[in-house]
Design an enzyme around this catalytic site. Structure first.
Site, PDB file in Angstrom:
ATOM      1  N   CYS A   1      45.024  45.567  -8.735  1.00 48.70           N
ATOM      2  CA  CYS A   1      44.502  46.758  -9.404  1.00 48.70           C
ATOM      3  C   CYS A   1      44.182  47.894  -8.453  1.00 48.70           C
ATOM      4  CB  CYS A   1      43.236  46.418 -10.201  1.00 48.70           C
ATOM      5  SG  CYS A   1      41.792  46.190  -9.146  1.00 48.70           S
TER       6      CYS A   1
ATOM      7  N   CYS B   1      38.869  43.179 -12.409  1.00 47.93           N
ATOM      8  CA  CYS B   1      40.271  43.454 -12.095  1.00 47.93           C
ATOM      9  C   CYS B   1      41.066  43.711 -13.383  1.00 47.93           C
ATOM     10  CB  CYS B   1      40.855  42.268 -11.330  1.00 47.93           C
ATOM     11  SG  CYS B   1      42.328  42.650 -10.402  1.00 47.93           S
TER      12      CYS B   1
ATOM     13  N   CYS C   1      42.571  45.616  -3.502  1.00 50.54           N
ATOM     14  CA  CYS C   1      43.118  44.595  -4.396  1.00 50.54           C
ATOM     15  C   CYS C   1      44.593  44.871  -4.622  1.00 50.54           C
ATOM     16  CB  CYS C   1      42.367  44.613  -5.735  1.00 50.54           C
ATOM     17  SG  CYS C   1      43.103  43.507  -6.962  1.00 50.54           S
TER      18      CYS C   1
ATOM     19  N   GLY D   1      10.608  36.335  -6.024  1.00 44.38           N
ATOM     20  CA  GLY D   1      11.041  35.675  -4.794  1.00 44.38           C
ATOM     21  C   GLY D   1      10.328  34.379  -4.495  1.00 44.38           C
TER      22      GLY D   1
ATOM     23  N   CYS E   1      40.911  40.999  -6.434  1.00 38.71           N
ATOM     24  CA  CYS E   1      39.488  41.058  -6.770  1.00 38.71           C
ATOM     25  C   CYS E   1      38.990  39.670  -7.096  1.00 38.71           C
ATOM     26  CB  CYS E   1      39.257  41.902  -8.032  1.00 38.71           C
ATOM     27  SG  CYS E   1      39.530  43.643  -7.816  1.00 38.71           S
TER      28      CYS E   1
END
Lengths: 227, 288, 256
Positions: free
Chosen positions: B240, B268, B237, B29, B262
């Site tokens: 899909c 997808c 979605c 970080g 997606c």
């Protein structure tokens, strides 16, 4: 309670040719609990000056000023502040207040700064203001617009709000009518009977004779005229 | 000379970048400054990610590039071709097959493994930048762990919008120490940052690299009474049928018609190949 | 009683020019110290050296920390000092914009110090902010407004709320009423007086305005050319000044 030994006072005016003015020398005074001593002397003799030195408002040039067991002449500022809060009360000739504060709050302030609960402080303030005949409708207003006499009575109410063991009163009955003068003198007698040591300046002879046990003429402390 | 050095950058530059990466991994970080090079694309087009990828790639790697989840946008294609040409590495669109994945603003839906590296493109690495413009001051705040200001930002959101309105680039606390900007990924992706793969972050214009080793603790900042929510569009979605993937909203006509697909094109595609069908699946060409 | 704050031999030079020289004093809990002087007297230099904004060339600035007793703040590490200035100390700037975040709402400004020391409950932070805004007489309805939408007096009161929310024990003030209208000044001084008394604060106030010190300060230090020329009880220094410069200063004040 109050003991002044060998106190002197000199003013040096640096910006006016360093003029040195010695106003007091060898001042001695002793006031016991329950006593009231009057300071007398002609105008300019140093009555108010001496009173201010006892309060710590003026700096003594030499000597000792004992109030209780604090020597005001050499004490630290915070000691003097504590003394003024708890032990030594001062009613000056003129009312000096923070602008915009209500009369009731002005009178209650000494108690509030001692930690007294607000309700109790205000009750005492109301009581005193009523005794001194300040109309209730004025209690929520700032005293800065009051008449001289009203201001003086507010000043006194504030001065007597707390039961100080020592008090300094500078012309407490000036600008007051007979009725109110009577009330103030009773307040002083009440303070005496509970054991307060009081030093006062009274131009009013009758008032002086009534409450004071002794007189001290401050002219006795004026330095002998130098050549 | 027409031949490029492997992955375009010279060896010394790659060493410098690798040192920065190692330092970043050692201090999760923490923003490590690095000497960002002039790249053959302008600032704002992924130069940080490209430099980190260049320093990370080896000839045996399989490289994937996604841009907002898609492999086939102009930028993804350009960067992929860049590395095909300068590194000669094999490229792929399948998440599971890739060993190094460079991404702009999304984390793939499929869980990544310990054998993979995810490289993020970062525009502004400093999470406090818009609250405290002074770089000297923000560096001090990071080193002294003075992050009160970050919560002030979230407080302001709630005061103004009734909820924490930050929807992307949602700040996180790493291993309980540094506050980090995860790059402009949707907040939906934040929980995924606790993963098995190595995550590297490159900001080319700002000249910073930071990193998360595998299984690092990453906590999204919030208030006790306004906890973090990884939210997405309330839909599935249309191609899909996936209920748990981040969705793009696509306008299909000028009568207000739209569909959700997606954002992760590879995810997808693999779902559709497995036989999943969404509300509008099979009937239409891919619109994403 | 131990002093809360002790300054010993504090000096700061700007090249060959004296900023402040050899300043010494003790401050006890609940005391308010005024520092007066004209421009160039060194009072702002002194204040900034004490508050940790400037590094002095000599001297010690001791503070009675809660955990470890009397410590020289000049010897503290930066994280320690920064923590001190967020919790036990407060600094009220002359210009509110130096002491506020102008692009953050009033509530956020007041809540920042709380969040900086770990407050994490939005509702509680907001309630505390509302309470404090009320104490400085800013209406609750303005909690989400930015300080840029406030008047000068309101900004200054907001600055005070922001500083006092973590209950500091020592407040530094740099010309707190400077630049404000007279009636606004009066209101602000009232507020400061009552807060100092209610919270038992110690304060060090730098100003060139003698009326402000008479109202707020128990003690007074008069500075000229970097030196302290006189100090003592406020009313004594103002009513019976001993030093020539103090006498000049006092006699120069215009009477209304």
């Amino acid at each position: 309670m109050i003991e002044i030994s060998n106190v002197s006072k000199t003013f040096t005016l640096h910006n006016q040719g360093s003029a040195v003015i010695q106003v007091m020398d060898g001042a001695n005074l002793s006031v016991a609990a329950g006593e009231c001593v009057a300071l007398t002397g002609s105008s300019g003799a140093g009555k108010s000056t001496l009173m201010r030195m006892i309060y710590g408002n003026y700096l003594a040039a030499s000597g000792r000023i004992l109030v209780g067991d604090v020597d005001v002449a050499t004490a630290e500022p915070r000691e003097i502040i504590q003394l003024r809060r708890e032990v030594l009360g001062y009613v000056s000739q003129f009312l000096r207040v923070v602008p915009r504060v209500a009369t009731l709050d002005v009178v209650a302030e000494p108690l509030l700064s001692l930690g007294v609960p607000a309700e109790e402080a205000e009750a005492r303030a109301r009581d005193l203001l009523a005794q001194l005949r300040i109309p209730e409708r004025l209690w929520s207003l700032s005293p800065t617009t009051f008449s001289g006499g009203e201001q003086q009575r507010v000043n006194i109410a504030r001065g007597f709000a707390h039961t100080y063991p020592a008090m300094l009163l500078d012309e407490p009955t000036a600008s007051l009518d007979a009725q109110n003068r009577e009330t103030v003198l009773s307040l002083i007698e009440e303070a005496k009977s509970r054991g307060a040591a009081i030093i006062g300046i009274f131009h009013d002879e009758a008032a002086r004779d009534r409450v004071c046990d002794r007189e001290i003429n401050v002219s006795d402390f004026t330095p002998k005229a130098a050549a | 000379m027409s031949d490029y050095n492997f992955a375009y950058l010279d060896e010394q530059t790659k060493r410098m970048i690798r040192r920065a990466i190692l330092k970043g991994l050692a201090i999760p970080g923490y923003q490590v400054p690095f000497a960002s090079r002039e790249m053959p694309m302008p600032y704002g087009w992924g130069t940080g990610g490209v430099q980190v990828s260049a320093a990370t790639l080896t000839p045996d790697d399989q490289f994937k590039v996604i841009d907002q989840g898609a492999d086939d946008t102009t930028n993804a294609v350009s960067i992929r071709k860049f590395f095909e040409r300068t590194a000669g590495v094999e490229t792929t669109e399948e998440t599971a097959k890739a060993t190094v994945i460079q991404t702009r603003h999304r984390i793939p839906e499929e869980d990544l493994t310990e054998d993979q590296i995810l490289v993020y493109q970062v525009p502004i690495p400093e999470p406090l930048r818009f609250l405290e413009p002074s770089e000297i001051e923000t560096r001090k705040m990071h080193s002294l762990e003075e992050y009160g200001l970050m919560h002030v930002k979230l407080y302001e959101d709630i005061a103004r919008h009734g909820a924490i309105a930050t929807a992307y680039a949602y700040p996180v606390k790493v291993e309980g120490r540094y506050v980090m900007d995860p790059s402009p990924i949707p907040k939906f992706d934040n929980p995924k940052m606790e993963m098995a793969a190595i995550q590297l972050f490159g900001a080319g214009r700002e000249q910073r690299i930071y990193a998360l080793p595998p299984y690092t603790k990453v906590v999204s900042l919030d208030f006790e009474d306004f906890p973090f929510e990884a939210s997405k569009a309330d839909a599935c979605c249309d191609l899909c049928g996936a209920e748990d993937s981040y969705l793009d909203e696509v306008i299909t006509d000028d009568q207000g018609g739209r569909m959700f697909v997606c954002s992760d094109t590879d995810y997808c595609r693999s779902r559709r190949e497995a036989g999943h069908v969404g509300a509008l699946g099979m009937a239409q060409e891919d619109a994403a | 009683m131990t002093p809360l704050f002790q300054v010993k031999g504090l000096s700061k030079n700007y090249g060959t020019h004296i900023g402040c020289r050899d300043v010494n004093f003790d401050l006890y809990p609940g005391e308010v110290m005024g520092i007066v002087g004209e421009s160039g007297s060194g009072k702002s230099t002194l204040l900034n050296c004490m508050a940790g904004h400037l590094t002095p060339d000599a001297g010690q600035v001791m503070f009675d920390t809660r955990a470890e007793g009397m410590k020289d703040t000049l010897e503290m590490s930066e994280p320690e000092r920064r923590m001190l200035s967020r919790t036990d100390w407060a600094f009220v700037h002359q210009h509110a914009r130096d002491g506020l975040r102008m692009n953050v709402s009033a509530g956020g400004n007041v809540g920042e110090r709380l969040m900086a020391v770990g407050a994490r409950h939005y509702g509680e932070i907001r309630d505390t902010a509302i309470d404090w805004l009320d104490r400085v007489e800013i209406k609750e309805s303005r909690i989400d407004d930015r300080p840029s939408a406030f008047s000068g007096g309101m900004q200054q009161r907001l600055q005070i709320a922001r500083n006092l929310v973590t209950g500091p024990r020592l407040v530094f003030m740099d010309e707190p009423t400077g630049g404000l209208d007279v009636s606004v000044q009066a209101r602000l001084l009232d507020l400061l007086r009552s807060l100092v008394r209610e919270m038992g604060l110690s304060a060090i106030i730098v100003t060139h305005d003698l009326a402000v010190v008479r109202l707020l300060a128990d003690r007074l230090m008069v500075m000229k050319d970097g030196h302290v020329v006189e100090s003592g009880l406020t009313d004594q220094v103002l009513d019976d000044p001993q030093h020539g410069y103090t006498q000049l200063l006092v006699s120069s004040v215009l009477q209304v």
